[in-house]
Design an enzyme around this catalytic site. Structure first.
Site, PDB file in Angstrom:
ATOM      1  N   ASP A 141       0.933  -1.046   0.028  1.00 24.79           N
ATOM      2  CA  ASP A 141       0.088   0.090  -0.014  1.00 24.79           C
ATOM      3  C   ASP A 141       0.939   1.315  -0.031  1.00 24.79           C
ATOM      4  O   ASP A 141       2.088   1.170  -0.550  1.00 24.79           O
ATOM      5  CB  ASP A 141      -0.956  -0.026   1.360  1.00 24.79           C
ATOM      6  CG  ASP A 141      -2.334   0.785   0.862  1.00 24.79           C
ATOM      7  OD1 ASP A 141      -2.319   1.736   1.005  1.00 24.79           O
ATOM      8  OD2 ASP A 141      -3.225  -0.150   0.751  1.00 24.79           O
TER       9      ASP A 141
ATOM     10  N   HIS B 103      -3.227   5.850   3.885  1.00 25.33           N
ATOM     11  CA  HIS B 103      -4.078   4.692   3.365  1.00 25.33           C
ATOM     12  C   HIS B 103      -3.541   3.650   3.821  1.00 25.33           C
ATOM     13  O   HIS B 103      -4.456   2.724   4.486  1.00 25.33           O
ATOM     14  CB  HIS B 103      -4.272   5.016   1.895  1.00 25.33           C
ATOM     15  CG  HIS B 103      -5.068   4.051   1.444  1.00 25.33           C
ATOM     16  ND1 HIS B 103      -4.821   2.702   0.940  1.00 25.33           N
ATOM     17  CD2 HIS B 103      -6.604   4.181   1.159  1.00 25.33           C
ATOM     18  CE1 HIS B 103      -5.981   2.056   0.557  1.00 25.33           C
ATOM     19  NE2 HIS B 103      -7.036   2.902   0.624  1.00 25.33           N
TER      20      HIS B 103
ATOM     21  N   SER C 130     -11.478  -0.623  -0.431  1.00 26.61           N
ATOM     22  CA  SER C 130     -10.018  -0.809   0.269  1.00 26.61           C
ATOM     23  C   SER C 130     -10.366  -1.142   1.887  1.00 26.61           C
ATOM     24  O   SER C 130      -9.534  -1.696   2.363  1.00 26.61           O
ATOM     25  CB  SER C 130      -9.656   0.728   0.177  1.00 26.61           C
ATOM     26  OG  SER C 130      -8.665   0.907  -0.704  1.00 26.61           O
TER      27      SER C 130
END
Length: 678
Positions: A252, A290, A511
């Site tokens: 990620d 994120h 996600s």
């Protein structure tokens, strides 16, 4: 969306995260708080959770100074109370105690409560030697009061209340009946019982020498808790499954060092390895924000939220799993095939070193060729063949209606690969109820482009999920401050920056659903390490919750647009992941690679019907245990035709065309700053 879900890209190689960030108006935030913040439901797993107790108010040891500096000061606590934390390494609990208003704390002289070791007396020591009877009575009263949690003060003396009673030793439970307490559940993890007792009996109860501490059976709130309970992760945790020993590779935007990803004693990080594959940027921290959020959903242990006043307690699915941080996305959340493939390659190389059994890919890009040609698909297949379960986000294009497709055929790569587990997003509607789940408007739907595989394979909660945020350099929160989730006052009636810095944030998208499934896969592999990726996939699909209605409506939080969502196989896959059911199941699919490949949807242009055809090497069509009607549910009609909503257009050039949806300049997502569904 803020780098989260897919923004417009003309280059086919660009990868984006599959998250919908938030631009939350203040009034909307208050409304959501009203909806989420007063749910009386309490997770059973948290009743026995050591982190549901408050942590000792002292600074980390010098050995942990680096993390301490990164994390910053903890949010303010209620004045006059030192907080405690149960430490599994010492099997001790530090009880809270009232503190004089004149007492002060400092790093050199932290305010501490009386040490209530489970094997020793918690009474304050009397360094001055013998004292008068009056002083002894005062000390005795002080010791009794110190064993009652501050939020139990002022309770109705005649009203029954649920409390958690911790004991200094296992024999203490026999003392409860004399005070009218009724045992409801044993909590051996914390040497405690959940009991019901009248408020007026609390003082007498606390006077028993065998009792270390009494606290209310606190309701916990927050989207991640709702996600955990909606997939029965709390039941799995209560049964002792927490991901211990299992490595999960998070490919990620990086994972920042945070308390929630440390060991329970906070002396070491569970981020076992970090490496960057972003060209020209060797930093492994999370400048975007994120990846840290994803890691928290998988393995956050709720350290900060359980030791501070937050709207909820945000514990991940596998809170003891190890995180392998392989950074492939830059500070804007974008990356390329090569970076992701390099990260996957490294995960395979490190597989034995860190027992990497799961790879989480909360990212996607367009599909431009068959999976047999796509290098990203080939990379995830290599990991799958190496024995690593690969879990991939479906994408956030469910609202796309080009050529009347109603969001169908919008699964991104590498989620279009038939081997991997592809995950769509559900909405729990602010509850922890499994049955409350409905599909979100934005979750991408199958079949896949070119190859027409039935995707997603599973769905999981992904709407407005609260998890950890990177403490520094978080560009998502910098650009969209409303994403931040701040601590509250002691009664949790008011939350905001005045009570401390934000350590959590709220995001929506597939996600967020993906790491829920990654965490559940880690639990399965903790229990049965011999399972192959196909066996994990088959078991998760068979045991998934299949109670979706045929259709639902979903309202976009930002635009207010109402979407009609057909909850068919191409939207929900085999169903919503269920951790407890999967752990209880013992059915074993064949161990060969590809045994659980997703089936293919075949369109008959003459009859305008679609049939589902399983690969001959798979298990879906050739056994009672793994048959289609078992895995995908009885509501799906297999054979001559698949049943779905009549409003879907299945023309030859729409779903079954090779490049209608993606093209060269496909738009990922729909409205930047969206906060998922209402």
């Amino acid at each position: 969306m803020p780098g989260s879900h897919e923004t417009s890209r003309t280059a086919s190689s660009i990868l984006k995260t599959t998250t919908w960030g938030a631009l939350i108006a203040f009034s909307a935030a208050i409304l959501v708080a009203g909806l989420l913040g007063y749910n009386p439901w309490t997770h059973f797993g948290d009743r026995g959770r050591h982190s549901s107790q408050v942590a000792e108010q002292s600074l980390p040891s010098a050995a942990h100074a680096g993390t301490s500096a990164l994390e910053g000061p903890s949010p303010s606590k209620e004045p006059g109370w030192a907080l405690s934390r149960y430490d599994k390494s010492t099997s001790s609990v530090t009880a809270t105690s009232p503190i004089s208003a004149s007492a002060t704390a400092s790093p050199q002289n932290p305010i501490r409560s009386n040490q209530a070791n489970l094997g020793h007396s918690s009474a304050p020591s009397n360094d001055a030697g013998p004292s008068s009877a009056s002083t002894s009575r005062d000390d005795e009263h002080f010791g009794v009061v110190a064993k009652i949690a501050p939020d139990l003060k002022g309770v109705d003396p005649e009203a029954p209340i649920e409390v958690i009673v911790q004991f200094k030793n296992a024999a203490g439970a026999s003392d409860l009946a004399a005070e009218g307490a009724t045992a409801k559940a044993d909590l051996p993890l914390v040497h405690a019982q959940l009991v019901t007792v009248k408020g007026g009996s609390l003082t007498n109860l606390a006077s028993h020498s065998s009792i270390a501490y009494i606290s209310p059976n606190r309701a916990v709130r927050g989207s991640l808790d709702h996600a955990v309970s909606a997939v029965n992760g709390d039941l799995a945790y209560a049964s002792g499954w927490d991901g211990t020993g299992v490595g999960v590779a998070v490919i990620d935007s990086g994972v920042s060092s945070i308390y929630d990803l440390n060991s329970d004693n906070n002396l070491s990080s569970r981020i076992a390895y970090s490496q960057s594959f972003v060209p020209g940027d060797s930093s492994t921290g999370d400048a975007f924000g994120h990846g840290t959020h994803i890691a928290g959903i998988i393995g956050g242990n709720s350290y900060i939220s359980s030791t501070s006043y937050y709207p909820g307690v945000y514990r991940g699915i596998a809170p003891e799993a190890r995180i392998i941080n392989l950074r492939a996305l830059d500070s804007t959340g974008a990356g390329t095939d090569s970076s992701v493939i390099a990260a996957i390659q490294q995960a395979i190389a490190l597989q034995n070193t860190y027992n990497i059994r799961v790879i989480n890919l909360s990212l996607a890009r367009g599909v431009y060729e068959s999976f047999t040609l796509d290098p990203l698909c080939q990379a995830v297949e290599s990991a799958w063949r190496a024995g690593i379960v690969v879990v991939v986000a479906a994408g956030n294009m469910g609202q796309y209606n080009g050529a009347g497709t109603n969001g169908y055929a919008t699964i991104g790569a590498p989620g279009n690969d038939p081997y991997v587990i592809t995950v769509g997003a559900t909405n729990t509607h602010g509850t922890g109820s499994q049955a409350a789940q409905t599909m979100t408007s934005y979750s991408s739907k199958g079949p896949t482009s070119f190859d027409h595989f039935v995707k997603p394979d599973l769905v999981a909660p992904g709407n407005r999920v609260v998890s950890r945020m990177a403490s520094t350099g978080n560009s998502l929160v910098t650009s969209y401050p409303a994403l931040a989730v701040y601590p509250c006052n002691s009664s949790r009636t008011s939350c905001g920056s005045q009570y401390g810095g934000a350590r959590y944030m709220r995001l929506s998208g597939t996600s967020m659903a993906t790491p829920v499934v990654s965490g559940v896969a880690a639990l399965l592999l903790q229990k049965t390490p011999s399972l192959t990726p196909d066996q994990v996939k088959a078991r998760l699909m068979k045991t998934s919750w299949k109670g979706f209605s045929s259709s639902t409506t979903a309202t976009d939080s930002v635009t207010g647009v109402i979407y009609q969502v057909e909850q068919d196989t191409f939207a929900v896959g085999a169903g919503a992941v269920d951790a407890s059911a999967a752990l209880a199941n013992t059915d074993l699919a064949p161990s060969n690679v590809g045994a659980a490949k997703s089936p293919t949807a075949t369109y008959n242009s003459l009859t305008h019907t679609v049939s589902i055809v399983g690969d001959p090497s798979t298990i879906w069509n050739n056994s009672v245990v793994w048959g289609n009607s078992v895995v995908w549910g009885n509501s799906v009609v297999w054979g001559n035709s698949v049943v779905w909503g009549n409003s879907v257009v299945w023309g030859d050039s729409v779903v079954w065309g090779n490049s209608v949806v993606w093209g060269n300049s496909v738009v990922w997502g729909n409205s930047d700053g969206g906060d998922g569904d209402q």
